[in-house]
Design an enzyme around this catalytic site. Structure first.
Site, short mmCIF file in Angstrom:
data_model
loop_
_atom_site.label_atom_id
_atom_site.label_comp_id
_atom_site.label_asym_id
_atom_site.label_seq_id
_atom_site.Cartn_x
_atom_site.Cartn_y
_atom_site.Cartn_z
N CYS A 91 1.90 0.65 -2.14
CA CYS A 91 2.53 0.70 -0.81
C CYS A 91 2.83 -0.72 -0.28
CB CYS A 91 1.66 1.51 0.15
SG CYS A 91 2.52 2.00 1.65
N HIS A 201 0.03 6.72 -2.78
CA HIS A 201 -1.33 6.15 -2.72
C HIS A 201 -2.27 6.84 -3.69
CE1 HIS A 201 -1.08 3.47 0.85
NE2 HIS A 201 -0.03 4.23 1.11
N GLU A 203 -5.12 5.96 -4.60
CA GLU A 203 -6.53 5.87 -4.16
C GLU A 203 -6.90 6.99 -3.18
OE1 GLU A 203 -4.09 4.25 -2.97
OE2 GLU A 203 -4.43 3.42 -0.98
#
Lengths: 234, 82
Positions: A91, A201, A203
């Protein structure tokens, strides 16, 4: 010890907000994450891979990532990448890498002008990279996005060359492009293949409990690559 | 020396902000088209001559103020609003 849990440096800028999530996910996937402040001139010597996390570095003033690219730690990342080190930008990290010229293209405000925060379906274009070795090419995966400036731009006339060089690594699935990106591009890789940036994302998607575990495919691939680098002769 | 830098989205780059402004103006009854929204940076440059200032501003634009892939820029000297 470092061979089993390779050190992955996670950069922290003023305004980063996914640094600890990235560190948590990397740790859960077998790495030894270490947070590195943006003012550091060098990465820790045992660094085997680098992650630039999401957030709003330096307030994203001027353009997203435009000011962060001049941080001393980003210069250290540039040297690390020049030596073939594996670097992942998520990002805002992707925006920084584009502004720094480590990745092709630029990220513009979403075509809708709205901030998007939702799961998106992605298609993996290649699995022969340090970032997708745990994926299968053509596989659909689901990872969330949350951004206001994620519209990947690349000059249309040069796009075929980017595709031919295999630099498009992830695309939004047909009909699921959340930001108006050129050719549905969600992630690109450097020509040499050791630097990657993506808007979704991973994560935030390392456990089915959180809606999807598909992000772990990306991050665990990076941890694998970091571990291989630990084993490789210096 | 006072200077103004205008940064614009390049031709062919989708500018949703410009479109939103254009739509709003039309709704207000104005007959407009091709609205583009850019950025204006006013600053003072320490330079001995206009040529030197212009060269310095050009370096600033290429290094930070504009991203050449998506933006074009224009430098104006000695024209500040204040």
């Amino acid at each position: 010890m470092s061979a089993s849990r390779p050190t992955v440096a996670v950069l922290v800028f003023p305004g980063s907000n996914d640094d600890r999530d990235a560190a948590w996910a990397l740790s859960a996937l077998g790495a030894d994450p270490i947070l590195v402040w943006h003012g550091e001139q060098e990465l820790p010597r045992r660094t085997r891979a680098v992650v630039l996390p999401g957030g709003f570095s330096y307030g994203d003033y001027l353009r997203a990532g435009a000011i962060a690219r001049f941080a001393p730690a980003v210069e250290a990342v540039r040297s690390f990448a020049d030596e073939g080190g594996v670097v992942l930008g998520i990002c805002n990290g992707f925006q920084v890498l584009c502004e720094a010229g480590l990745l092709p293209g630029a990220l513009l405000p979403n075509a809708s002008l709205s901030f998007v925060c939702r799961d998106v379906r992605l298609v993996v274009e290649r699995s022969d990279t340090p970032f997708t070795s745990r994926c299968c090419a053509g596989d659909p995966i689901t990872i969330p996005v949350k951004h206001g400036e994620g519209r990947f731009h690349y000059p249309v006339e040069l796009l075929p060359e980017l595709e031919e060089r295999g630099q498009i690594l992830l695309r939004y699935a047909p009909g699921d492009n959340p930001n108006g990106s050129t050719a549905d591009v969600a992630a690109v890789i450097s020509e040499r293949g050791n630097v990657m940036g993506l808007m979704p994302h991973p994560e935030h998607a390392v456990d089915p409990l959180l809606g999807s575990g598909d992000g772990a495919l990306i991050l665990a691939s990076v941890v694998d690559a970091a571990r291989d680098r630990s084993l490789a002769p210096a | 020396m006072k200077a103004t830098v205008l940064v614009r989205p390049k031709d062919g780059i989708l500018d949703p902000q410009g479109q939103a402004v254009e739509d709003s103006l039309r709704k207000l009854g104005f007959s407009v088209g091709h609205a583009r929204v850019g950025r204006l940076v006013e600053l003072e440059v320490d330079a001995a001559s206009e040529d030197e200032a212009r060269a310095e501003l050009d370096r600033m634009c290429r290094r930070l103020l504009a991203n050449p892939l998506i933006e074009s820029y224009e430098i104006e000297l000695g024209r500040s609003s204040s």
